[in-house]
Design an enzyme around this catalytic site. Structure first.
Site, PDB file in Angstrom:
ATOM      1  N   CYS A 163      12.790  -5.065   2.745  1.00  0.00           N
ATOM      2  CA  CYS A 163      12.205  -5.911   1.707  1.00  0.00           C
ATOM      3  C   CYS A 163      13.108  -5.865   0.502  1.00  0.00           C
ATOM      4  O   CYS A 163      13.098  -4.522   0.070  1.00  0.00           O
ATOM      5  CB  CYS A 163      10.927  -5.735   1.451  1.00  0.00           C
ATOM      6  SG  CYS A 163      10.241  -6.663   0.122  1.00  0.00           S
ATOM      7  N   GLY A 195      -0.723   0.414  -4.904  1.00  0.00           N
ATOM      8  CA  GLY A 195      -1.980  -0.166  -4.444  1.00  0.00           C
ATOM      9  C   GLY A 195      -3.163   0.362  -5.563  1.00  0.00           C
ATOM     10  O   GLY A 195      -3.010   1.757  -5.382  1.00  0.00           O
ATOM     11  N   CYS A 231      10.685 -14.558   0.286  1.00  0.00           N
ATOM     12  CA  CYS A 231       9.992 -14.993  -0.739  1.00  0.00           C
ATOM     13  C   CYS A 231      10.717 -15.716  -1.768  1.00  0.00           C
ATOM     14  O   CYS A 231      10.230 -16.557  -2.381  1.00  0.00           O
ATOM     15  CB  CYS A 231       9.432 -13.612  -1.586  1.00  0.00           C
ATOM     16  SG  CYS A 231      10.425 -12.906  -2.209  1.00  0.00           S
ATOM     17  N   ASP A 288      13.365  -9.442 -17.571  1.00  0.00           N
ATOM     18  CA  ASP A 288      12.197  -9.193 -16.647  1.00  0.00           C
ATOM     19  C   ASP A 288      12.441  -9.308 -15.265  1.00  0.00           C
ATOM     20  O   ASP A 288      13.641  -9.843 -14.961  1.00  0.00           O
ATOM     21  CB  ASP A 288      10.967 -10.276 -17.104  1.00  0.00           C
ATOM     22  CG  ASP A 288       9.592  -9.481 -16.739  1.00  0.00           C
ATOM     23  OD1 ASP A 288       9.506  -8.432 -16.205  1.00  0.00           O
ATOM     24  OD2 ASP A 288       8.586 -10.037 -17.016  1.00  0.00           O
ATOM     25  N   TYR A 338      11.243  -4.734  -7.669  1.00  0.00           N
ATOM     26  CA  TYR A 338       9.990  -4.492  -8.410  1.00  0.00           C
ATOM     27  C   TYR A 338       8.999  -3.452  -7.735  1.00  0.00           C
ATOM     28  O   TYR A 338       8.545  -2.515  -8.555  1.00  0.00           O
ATOM     29  CB  TYR A 338       9.298  -5.685  -8.666  1.00  0.00           C
ATOM     30  CG  TYR A 338       7.915  -5.429  -8.978  1.00  0.00           C
ATOM     31  CD1 TYR A 338       7.714  -5.523 -10.239  1.00  0.00           C
ATOM     32  CD2 TYR A 338       6.661  -5.728  -8.326  1.00  0.00           C
ATOM     33  CE1 TYR A 338       6.245  -5.063 -10.928  1.00  0.00           C
ATOM     34  CE2 TYR A 338       5.523  -5.569  -8.903  1.00  0.00           C
ATOM     35  CZ  TYR A 338       5.160  -5.566 -10.130  1.00  0.00           C
ATOM     36  OH  TYR A 338       4.056  -5.064 -10.734  1.00  0.00           O
ATOM     37  N   CYS A 352       4.589 -14.020   0.787  1.00  0.00           N
ATOM     38  CA  CYS A 352       5.193 -13.005   1.646  1.00  0.00           C
ATOM     39  C   CYS A 352       4.085 -12.847   2.664  1.00  0.00           C
ATOM     40  O   CYS A 352       2.798 -12.717   2.376  1.00  0.00           O
ATOM     41  CB  CYS A 352       5.242 -12.024   1.057  1.00  0.00           C
ATOM     42  SG  CYS A 352       5.665 -10.393   1.961  1.00  0.00           S
ATOM     43  N   ASN A 384       0.813   0.670   5.578  1.00  0.00           N
ATOM     44  CA  ASN A 384       1.410  -0.048   4.515  1.00  0.00           C
ATOM     45  C   ASN A 384       2.144  -1.268   5.315  1.00  0.00           C
ATOM     46  O   ASN A 384       3.152  -1.050   6.286  1.00  0.00           O
ATOM     47  CB  ASN A 384       2.445   0.801   3.820  1.00  0.00           C
ATOM     48  CG  ASN A 384       3.226  -0.098   2.880  1.00  0.00           C
ATOM     49  OD1 ASN A 384       3.066  -0.934   2.410  1.00  0.00           O
ATOM     50  ND2 ASN A 384       4.371   0.643   2.496  1.00  0.00           N
ATOM     51  N   GLY A 385       1.996  -2.554   4.869  1.00  0.00           N
ATOM     52  CA  GLY A 385       2.403  -3.683   5.528  1.00  0.00           C
ATOM     53  C   GLY A 385       1.350  -4.640   5.777  1.00  0.00           C
ATOM     54  O   GLY A 385       0.572  -4.642   5.307  1.00  0.00           O
ATOM     55  N   CYS A 398       0.952  -1.065  -0.038  1.00  0.00           N
ATOM     56  CA  CYS A 398       0.062   0.209   0.156  1.00  0.00           C
ATOM     57  C   CYS A 398       0.710   1.387  -0.128  1.00  0.00           C
ATOM     58  O   CYS A 398       2.092   1.300   0.348  1.00  0.00           O
ATOM     59  CB  CYS A 398      -1.015   0.041   1.296  1.00  0.00           C
ATOM     60  SG  CYS A 398      -2.156  -1.280   1.359  1.00  0.00           S
ATOM     61  N   CYS A 422      15.306  -8.660   4.083  1.00  0.00           N
ATOM     62  CA  CYS A 422      14.284  -9.900   3.928  1.00  0.00           C
ATOM     63  C   CYS A 422      14.203 -10.243   2.453  1.00  0.00           C
ATOM     64  O   CYS A 422      13.963  -9.531   1.655  1.00  0.00           O
ATOM     65  CB  CYS A 422      12.774  -9.475   4.518  1.00  0.00           C
ATOM     66  SG  CYS A 422      11.679 -10.735   4.377  1.00  0.00           S
TER      67      CYS A 422
END
Length: 526
Positions: A271, A56, A471, A380, A277, A417, A130-131, A29, A468
């Site tokens: 993150c 978002g 993922c 990509d 990305y 995640c 956000n989170g 977000c 982190c």
């Protein structure tokens, strides 16, 4: 999650869901807050949220305060769809917060849109988040304990099923405490990722979890202060970037100025996918310009996975910086291989099945005269299910590409995640059950190369132990709850679980999960 259709990103980047039904990593977000007497804080927040639209696209909202009352305006849709001049002119005051949402706890509904509201008879509190928190069940128990048998009012009573509503309720639960006092008591009890902006009628607050998973930056206006998820949003409204809100820090801004509290010792675990990305390329996170990190990832890719080719192309938009880096390092010319339709957004006209299969062409179309007869390197940022890459490669071959070599600027995504990104379930992640060569065959590429975890992390210029990368590795830095009750819809299923005492937990590779609609469904499949 309700299906909101294909949505063009606010910063011009394309969503991963280039074809109908293809769900890639969805952003967390965006949050924004401003304290600036004499400024049009509603419009400042609007433009700040516009700069954060990529984080978002499900709903958007703004709350303003004038010292006596708080007004909130929020709805489903993009920032530009939710607000117009009439709506913004009604939001008056010297303080504002805003939010643009992608749901990670609680479904995509109007009831879950933010900012959320809470309060007592003496004051009101609005909050944007956000989170994603992982001790939602504990927080629900705290709410139940505080209210006892009394009827719960506010967001929870109106059907809000987000972790944000629980935090808002707890912050405003005791009318004998100020929000500042309540925050210093509550914040250490929260587990998971959170970058909060919240406000009462006179004061702006900002807080970041001790791990600093999601970014949050502080900026200065001539007549006030600003906080935002990314530095680019500060620059958009003409604010000077001061610093990041530190992990474990609570900032309070009012007529007496800015003051800072440390509510927990920092344990940085930012993150890494923000660099890959999520964040805008012009964002700066921990001193590293995101665009520069992505270009360096491309250079590393060229060293780790060289190939003889004629042209390097990037998949718009997040794959382009890495493609530039690959070209620079390899000496293979960089070119534009895809044309992007910048105006593709929501559509209520559903295509026929024939057109649906070609849906990617609504957003991307190959430049045939550029790629015909060429050996291509296609760069990509990630592969989630593989459907998008499969469609892209088919298009390129139909346009005359002689060879298609795919290079990915992140390692294989194998784990979901729980800290604010909504990936596909483990069963849907192509890298969960297939090796690299099998993935290559599945998507139809001539060769496939992923950047190494070490190469990706090195490109961020951050210490590996302060990032982190769960993922990619399955190593979650913030311990997941033992009872396994986590996931997007945990509050929507919680009453059934608690009432029956039914244990839905399942252990996968040492990670216990629960609730079939949430975390359990994400990891229980091989």
């Amino acid at each position: 999650m309700c299906d909101t259709g294909a949505v063009a990103r606010g910063d011009g980047r394309l969503n991963h869901d280039l074809i109908p039904g293809e769900k890639g990593p969805q952003d967390a977000c965006g949050v924004f807050g401003v304290w600036a007497p004499g400024e049009d804080v509603a419009k400042l927040t609007y433009f700040g949220l516009y700069a954060l639209q990529h984080r978002g696209q499900e709903s958007a909202g703004i709350a303003t305060g004038d010292g006596e009352k708080i007004l909130v305006y929020k709805d489903m849709g993009l920032v530009s769809q939710v607000f117009d001049e009439t709506a913004l002119s009604s939001l008056r005051g010297h303080i504002a917060i805003g939010h643009t949402r992608y749901s990670t706890t609680g479904g995509s509904t109007w009831e879950n849109a933010q900012p959320t509201l809470g309060g007592t008879g003496h004051s009101t509190l609005a909050l944007a988040h956000n989170g994603n928190l992982i001790n939602t069940v504990e927080l629900k128990a705290l709410v139940d304990e505080h209210f006892g048998g009394a009827r719960i009012t506010g967001e929870l009573a109106r059907g809000n099923t987000s972790d944000t509503a629980l935090v808002t309720t707890l912050l405003a639960a005791d009318e004998d405490r100020t929000p500042e006092q309540a925050a210093l008591e509550l914040l250490p009890k929260l587990k998971g990722a959170f970058s909060f902006v919240f406000m009462d009628e006179t004061t702006l607050y900002a807080a970041r979890d001790p791990w600093g998973v999601r970014p949050l930056a502080l900026g200065r206006l001539e007549r006030g202060w600003v906080v935002a998820s990314e530095t680019a949003a500060l620059q958009t409204i003409g604010a000077a970037v001061i610093r990041e809100v530190e992990p474990g820090e609570l900032i309070v801004i009012d007529e007496d100025g800015l003051r800072s509290h440390r509510f927990a010792e920092p344990q940085p675990k930012g993150c890494v996918f923000e660099y890959v990305y999520l964040a805008r390329p012009d964002a700066v996170i921990r001193g590293r310009v995101v665009h520069e990190a992505r270009v360096e990832m491309g250079r590393v890719l060229a060293r780790e996975h060289p190939v003889d080719a004629d042209l390097v192309i990037g998949v718009p938009e997040s794959g382009v910086p890495a493609a530039v880096g690959y070209s620079q390092e390899s000496g293979i010319p960089f070119g534009q291989g895809f044309v992007k339709n910048a105006y593709v957004g929501r559509t209520f006209i559903q295509p026929s099945q024939t057109l649906r299969q070609l849906g990617i062409r609504l957003k991307l179309n190959p430049l045939e005269h550029t790629i015909r007869g060429k050996r291509l390197v296609v760069v990509d940022d990630s592969i989630v299910r593989g459907n998008t890459q499969r469609a892209q490669i088919r298009m390129l071959r139909e346009a005359g590409a002689a060879e298609v070599h795919v290079r990915i600027s992140s390692p294989p995504v194998q784990w979901p995640c729980f800290y604010g990104i909504d990936f596909a379930t483990r069963a849907e992640l192509i890298a969960t059950g297939l090796k690299v060569e099998e993935i290559r065959a599945s998507i139809g590429a001539d060769s496939l190369g992923y950047i190494s975890e070490e190469g990706m992390i090195g490109a961020t210029n951050q210490p590996a132990d302060e990032l982190c990368s769960a993922c990619f590795t399955g190593k979650y830095p913030i311990e997941l709850p033992e009872d396994g009750r986590i996931g997007k819809h945990v509050l929507e299923t919680l009453p059934l679980t608690v009432r029956t005492g039914h244990d839905r937990s399942v252990d996968v590779d040492g990670v216990t999960l629960g609730v079939g609609l949430g975390g359990e469904n994400a990891l229980q499949h091989p």
